[in-house]
Design an enzyme around this catalytic site. Structure first.
Site, short mmCIF file in Angstrom:
data_model
loop_
_atom_site.label_atom_id
_atom_site.label_comp_id
_atom_site.label_asym_id
_atom_site.label_seq_id
_atom_site.Cartn_x
_atom_site.Cartn_y
_atom_site.Cartn_z
N THR A 148 0.82 -1.21 0.00
CA THR A 148 0.00 0.00 0.00
C THR A 148 0.85 1.26 0.00
O THR A 148 0.71 2.13 -0.86
CB THR A 148 -0.94 0.00 1.21
OG1 THR A 148 -1.81 -1.13 1.14
CG2 THR A 148 -1.78 1.27 1.23
N ASP A 180 -11.63 4.12 2.81
CA ASP A 180 -10.51 4.50 3.69
C ASP A 180 -9.58 5.49 3.00
O ASP A 180 -8.35 5.39 3.09
CB ASP A 180 -9.71 3.26 4.09
CG ASP A 180 -10.56 2.23 4.84
OD1 ASP A 180 -11.56 2.63 5.46
OD2 ASP A 180 -10.23 1.03 4.77
N TRP A 189 -8.60 2.14 12.43
CA TRP A 189 -7.61 1.24 11.86
C TRP A 189 -6.53 0.96 12.92
O TRP A 189 -5.70 1.82 13.20
CB TRP A 189 -6.99 1.84 10.61
CG TRP A 189 -5.93 0.99 9.97
CD1 TRP A 189 -5.86 -0.36 9.96
CD2 TRP A 189 -4.77 1.46 9.27
NE1 TRP A 189 -4.74 -0.80 9.28
CE2 TRP A 189 -4.05 0.31 8.84
CE3 TRP A 189 -4.28 2.72 8.95
CZ2 TRP A 189 -2.86 0.41 8.12
CZ3 TRP A 189 -3.09 2.81 8.23
CH2 TRP A 189 -2.40 1.67 7.82
N ARG A 193 -13.68 4.81 10.39
CA ARG A 193 -13.60 3.59 11.19
C ARG A 193 -12.18 3.47 11.74
O ARG A 193 -11.23 4.03 11.17
CB ARG A 193 -13.98 2.37 10.36
CG ARG A 193 -13.17 2.15 9.09
CD ARG A 193 -13.70 0.94 8.33
NE ARG A 193 -12.94 0.64 7.12
CZ ARG A 193 -13.07 -0.48 6.41
NH1 ARG A 193 -13.93 -1.42 6.80
NH2 ARG A 193 -12.36 -0.68 5.32
N ASP A 219 -7.84 4.12 -0.55
CA ASP A 219 -6.59 4.56 0.10
C ASP A 219 -5.91 5.70 -0.67
O ASP A 219 -4.70 5.67 -0.92
CB ASP A 219 -5.62 3.37 0.25
CG ASP A 219 -6.11 2.35 1.28
OD1 ASP A 219 -7.31 2.38 1.62
OD2 ASP A 219 -5.30 1.54 1.73
#
Length: 661
Positions: A429, A515, A578, A576, A488
């Site tokens: 990522t 996200d 992480w 949310r 992302d």
């Protein structure tokens, strides 16, 4: 040109640093006008104000008038509220001047500026000009304007807040031409912007990205203008107030008006024209309007005179609420309290006219361990490359030089599951980022950073996270960006778990779906637009933030921003938790305050992640509005006023001034 706030030589003496020929470390000092003010004509090559002359910082009326009326070029930084005496005074500005507010501290109270016949090459920027109102609506006795121009040319009026004046906010009269008025907040006034007072049909002007609110008339009224290009303006009449707009954009006399991608809300007679005038409309949005909405005649091709990029009309209200008016990053010193060192400037151009043809090559040329700012000017174009600013190259600025953040694009398409060319595995990522910043004191402005990984075409790939911009450093300032991706998009990280990484992002767009703002940084996103995007298969649903904040730090603060996007109602969570690597010691935090939430936001806006409950971490709202906002409850915690007082932008920045250094 370098400048700072050196020691005051004596009472009333403005602070000045003179360094002719050098380049300012403050990027705003090199900004030039777009629109008709950028056109070479009448012996003037565009509009750049006092650039090249000395910079002075003023705090008194005497000093402001002394330098504004001088024959020589000056950049005049207004660093205080200056009251005009007598009330209604209009300082007669001479040619080759930049008058700019220092952040949001520059106010002109009870008067304004006058630009007479032949005055040219003037920039009036980032000021609040206010309060010459004498208590008489439609006052005929006090001709006290914020800015009046009689026969001037090449003038740029940008990022100001003009309000509550006895007469007009802006008067462009007597053949004033090559004028651009952009990114201003104009309102709380009888008359906003009058253009004309001439029988000649010679004037050429551009009016774009202005928020005109609560003004009765002249919004603008445009009389006998050869070419009037109005685009991406937001005209708003708020119901239930004492001020009712009688008309919006008005094309009078022999005016030829091109009106594009503007947003009209609640106005009577939003677009009117005389039988002798022209209005050509394209792409405008009208909501809650009534009365005359007219078009007809012929206009002109604005692109034959200058380049420009249109924002979508539907985005204009959010864009201008976030970005119009004075900004903290304009008019401020590169190093607070001291004279700034001159910056080195490197130029990048795809066509070979710069020093480098790629952004990474310019970064590579920055010396390791540099101690003064290096500005990388990236000329308009699409740069298909990845860029990494390593940790040993601090004080780098990457900025687009185009008239819009859309003009300069850095893009690539790696994803977490993309194989590296050398066969050593996949990128992961963080490694997928189009632009990766690992150096402290980094800045970026006026750019688009995009990850264009095609999820639909790569369904067989394991790992669809595709980062556009990754920051892993302290004191990162991002202004006027578009950061675009899907999953992302924006990774706001730190160099390690134990190291602080502060980020300040303002006046920007962030686009994504899952996200798409995530990481462990202490980050402020202020006055920006967060656009929710459908997934690759056309479905709606996602999560805006996924913080992974350490327990002893602050996470994400989203303030004074707008959440929008063409997605289904009630389909997106605000965030949310992480817990990266399953680390239960983390305490993720997102606060969303003073923002406008679209109907896409769920009424229970927070949710769990990977077995961790959001209720065990730090998620809250404060004073949000819009159809996606909701009352406090067990599934929707709101801060109390006392709690909110400890969750301001200054608390996140912890003594760091993003405009400095």
């Amino acid at each position: 040109m370098a400048w700072g706030t050196g020691a005051v030589a004596g009472a009333g003496t403005p602070e000045r640093v003179v360094a002719a020929g050098s380049v300012s470390a403050a990027g705003w000092a090199d900004d030039v006008a777009d629109g008709f003010a950028s056109v070479n004509a009448l012996g003037q090559n565009g509009t750049y104000g006092g650039r090249g002359g000395p910079t002075v910082t003023v705090r008194t009326l005497a000093d402001l008038e002394r330098y504004a009326t001088a024959a020589e070029p000056y950049v005049i930084v207004v660093a205080a509220a200056i009251t005009m005496n007598p009330k209604g005074k209009e300082i007669k500005v001479a040619s080759d001047k930049t008058i700019v507010g220092s952040g949001t501290s520059g106010h002109i109270v009870g008067g304004g500026f006058f630009l007479g016949q032949g005055v040219h090459n003037v920039i009036i920027r980032n000021l609040t000009i206010r309060d010459s109102y004498e208590g008489v609506w439609n006052d005929k006795d006090h001709d006290w304007d914020a800015i009046q121009m009689d026969g001037a040319h090449h003038v740029w009026i940008d990022h100001n807040d003009l309000r509550n004046m006895a007469d007009g906010l802006i008067d462009s009269r007597k053949d004033t031409t090559y004028l651009t008025v952009s990114w201003n907040r104009l309102g709380n006034n009888n008359k906003t912007f009058g253009i004309g007072w001439t029988e000649n049909v010679t004037a050429e002007l551009t009016v774009h990205h202005n928020w005109i609110r609560e003004s009765e008339q002249r919004n603008p009224s445009t009389d006998n203008v050869a070419r009037a290009h109005l685009y991406n303006n937001y005209l708003q009449d708020v119901p239930g107030t004492a001020i009712t707009t009688s008309y919006g954009n008005y094309s009078r006399g022999a005016t030829r008006m091109l009106l594009e991608n503007s947003y009209f809300e609640g106005l009577k007679n939003p677009v009117t024209r005389d039988a002798t005038a022209s209005v050509v409309q394209r792409g405008n949005v009208f909501t809650g309007t009534s009365g005359r909405n007219e078009s007809g005649g012929t206009a002109f091709d604005a692109r034959a005179h200058y380049p420009y990029t249109l924002d979508a009309a539907a985005d204009v209200p959010a864009l201008l609420r976030a970005g119009a008016g004075p900004r903290s990053t304009i008019g401020t010193a590169a190093t607070a309290g001291t004279a700034a060192a001159a910056a080195t400037t490197l130029t990048v151009a795809k066509d070979g006219t710069g020093q480098f043809t790629s952004v990474q090559k310019a970064v590579d040329a920055v010396p390791a361990g540099n101690t003064s700012r290096v500005v990388i000017d990236v000329r308009p174009g699409v740069y298909r490359e990845t860029v990494k600013v390593p940790s040993n190259k601090p004080y780098v600025t990457i900025q687009g030089t185009g008239g819009s953040r859309k003009d300069t694009v850095i893009t690539y398409g790696n994803a977490a599951g993309t194989q590296k060319p050398d066969g050593s595995g996949t990128y992961g990522t963080s490694g997928s980022a189009t632009v990766a910043v690992e150096a402290a004191d980094f800045r970026a402005r006026n750019l688009t950073v995009r990850n264009d990984f095609d999820e639909a075409a790569n369904q067989q790939l394991s790992g669809h996270q595709a980062v556009a911009l990754r920051t892993a450093a302290d004191r990162v300032a991002l202004d006027g960006l578009i950061v675009e991706g899907d999953q992302d998009t924006l990774l706001l990280d730190t160099p390690s778990k134990s190291v602080l990484g502060r980020v300040h992002m303002t006046n920007s767009y962030i686009v994504g779906n899952v996200d798409f703002v995530f990481g462990r940084a202490t980050a402020v996103i202020d006055r920006s637009v967060i656009t929710l995007k459908k997934r690759w298969n056309g479905t709606s649903g996602g999560y805006v933030t996924a913080p992974s904040t350490a327990a002893d730090r602050k996470g994400f603060l989203i303030s004074r921003s707008t959440f929008n996007g063409e997605v289904s109602a009630g389909s997106f969570h605000l965030g949310r938790p992480w817990h990266a690597g399953g680390d239960a010691a983390l305490d993720p935090q997102t606060t969303v305050r003073d923002s406008t939430l679209s109907a896409a936001v769920k009424q229970a806006p927070w949710t769990d992640m990977s077995g961790f409950s959001w209720k065990d971490d730090r998620f809250a709202e404060y004073r949000n509005t819009g159809p996606g906002a909701g009352a406090a409850g067990p599934d929707r915690p709101h801060l109390t006023d006392a709690q909110a007082a400890d969750q301001e932008i200054a608390d996140w920045l912890a003594g760091w001034d993003p405009a400095a250094g």
